[in-house]
Design a protein around this motif. Sequence first.
Motif, PDB file in Angstrom:
ATOM      1  N   ILE A 119       0.867  -1.170   0.000  1.00 47.36           N
ATOM      2  CA  ILE A 119       0.000   0.000   0.000  1.00 47.36           C
ATOM      3  C   ILE A 119       0.907   1.224   0.000  1.00 47.36           C
ATOM      4  N   GLU A 120       0.883   1.987  -1.102  1.00 52.80           N
ATOM      5  CA  GLU A 120       1.781   3.135  -1.240  1.00 52.80           C
ATOM      6  C   GLU A 120       1.066   4.472  -1.280  1.00 52.80           C
ATOM      7  N   SER A 121      -0.234   4.455  -1.516  1.00 57.69           N
ATOM      8  CA  SER A 121      -0.935   5.726  -1.702  1.00 57.69           C
ATOM      9  C   SER A 121      -2.321   5.671  -1.066  1.00 57.69           C
ATOM     10  N   GLU A 122      -2.945   6.818  -1.022  1.00 56.63           N
ATOM     11  CA  GLU A 122      -4.311   6.886  -0.508  1.00 56.63           C
ATOM     12  C   GLU A 122      -5.258   6.071  -1.404  1.00 56.63           C
ATOM     13  N   ARG A 123      -5.029   6.121  -2.699  1.00 51.68           N
ATOM     14  CA  ARG A 123      -5.857   5.319  -3.612  1.00 51.68           C
ATOM     15  C   ARG A 123      -5.702   3.829  -3.317  1.00 51.68           C
ATOM     16  N   ASP A 124      -4.480   3.383  -3.051  1.00 53.59           N
ATOM     17  CA  ASP A 124      -4.251   1.976  -2.692  1.00 53.59           C
ATOM     18  C   ASP A 124      -5.047   1.612  -1.445  1.00 53.59           C
ATOM     19  N   GLU A 125      -5.018   2.480  -0.450  1.00 54.15           N
ATOM     20  CA  GLU A 125      -5.774   2.234   0.785  1.00 54.15           C
ATOM     21  C   GLU A 125      -7.266   2.129   0.493  1.00 54.15           C
ATOM     22  N   GLN A 126      -7.773   3.044  -0.336  1.00 52.30           N
ATOM     23  CA  GLN A 126      -9.200   3.034  -0.675  1.00 52.30           C
ATOM     24  C   GLN A 126      -9.583   1.754  -1.406  1.00 52.30           C
ATOM     25  N   LEU A 127      -8.771   1.336  -2.360  1.00 49.43           N
ATOM     26  CA  LEU A 127      -9.068   0.112  -3.103  1.00 49.43           C
ATOM     27  C   LEU A 127      -9.020  -1.099  -2.184  1.00 49.43           C
ATOM     28  N   ARG A 128      -7.987  -1.181  -1.337  1.00 49.16           N
ATOM     29  CA  ARG A 128      -7.911  -2.298  -0.392  1.00 49.16           C
ATOM     30  C   ARG A 128      -9.132  -2.320   0.523  1.00 49.16           C
ATOM     31  N   ASP A 129      -9.479  -1.159   1.066  1.00 51.30           N
ATOM     32  CA  ASP A 129     -10.616  -1.089   1.992  1.00 51.30           C
ATOM     33  C   ASP A 129     -11.932  -1.434   1.299  1.00 51.30           C
ATOM     34  N   ARG A 130     -12.121  -0.998   0.063  1.00 42.90           N
ATOM     35  CA  ARG A 130     -13.342  -1.345  -0.687  1.00 42.90           C
ATOM     36  C   ARG A 130     -13.434  -2.851  -0.907  1.00 42.90           C
ATOM     37  N   GLY A 131     -12.304  -3.484  -1.156  1.00 46.93           N
ATOM     38  CA  GLY A 131     -12.291  -4.932  -1.309  1.00 46.93           C
ATOM     39  C   GLY A 131     -12.605  -5.636  -0.007  1.00 46.93           C
ATOM     40  N   LEU A 132     -11.955  -5.201   1.061  1.00 45.47           N
ATOM     41  CA  LEU A 132     -12.196  -5.833   2.374  1.00 45.47           C
ATOM     42  C   LEU A 132     -13.623  -5.624   2.827  1.00 45.47           C
ATOM     43  N   ASP A 133     -14.187  -4.445   2.578  1.00 52.13           N
ATOM     44  CA  ASP A 133     -15.583  -4.173   2.950  1.00 52.13           C
ATOM     45  C   ASP A 133     -16.551  -5.080   2.211  1.00 52.13           C
ATOM     46  N   ALA A 134     -16.199  -5.463   0.988  1.00 51.28           N
ATOM     47  CA  ALA A 134     -17.077  -6.337   0.185  1.00 51.28           C
ATOM     48  C   ALA A 134     -17.192  -7.724   0.792  1.00 51.28           C
ATOM     49  N   GLN A 135     -16.206  -8.107   1.586  1.00 50.95           N
ATOM     50  CA  GLN A 135     -16.234  -9.436   2.187  1.00 50.95           C
ATOM     51  C   GLN A 135     -17.059  -9.477   3.468  1.00 50.95           C
ATOM     52  N   ASN A 136     -17.395  -8.332   4.011  1.00 48.90           N
ATOM     53  CA  ASN A 136     -18.158  -8.281   5.266  1.00 48.90           C
ATOM     54  C   ASN A 136     -19.652  -8.175   5.027  1.00 48.90           C
TER      55      ASN A 136
END
Length: 145
Positions: free
Chosen positions: A128-145
């Motif tokens: 994770i290098e950028s704010e966009r990376d964080e947003q994409l990771r979080d959107r993916g993780l949120d989809a699993q919940n």
Amino acid sequence: MPTPSDTFIENRDRIQPNQTNNYDTAHGGIVMKFMDEVGAMSAMRFSGEQCVTAAVDALDFKRPIPRGDIAVVTAWVFDEGETSVKVRLTAERENPLTGECERTSESVFTFVAIDEDGRPVTVPDLEIESERDEQLRDRGLDAQN
């Protein structure tokens, strides 16, 4: 190390008559095929290896994609295991005349990286290098919940 942004892919396919059902909308299997193909591209970009589909989380078809509209599929890697990657996928219908978009489907697919003999191989760590990376990771993780 690859980032979610490195693996982000967006692909467009216009829905043709031979891809539709009796209601003149895209067959669910066609949409799933588009999602599987774009997801595999994202997983391969991440791993640097060929990847095969291992699992598909719940895939809901919330609304149809009419013949002549464009299926817009986006994918990105948001998590990794030892030999597997999780890819967040969304599908939208896009009106080719107006550009209006509407979400139709979403899911998380798991892909396994394999060598030329078809054996699982280790994948790199997700960075994770950028704010966009964080947003994409979080959107993916949120989809699993």
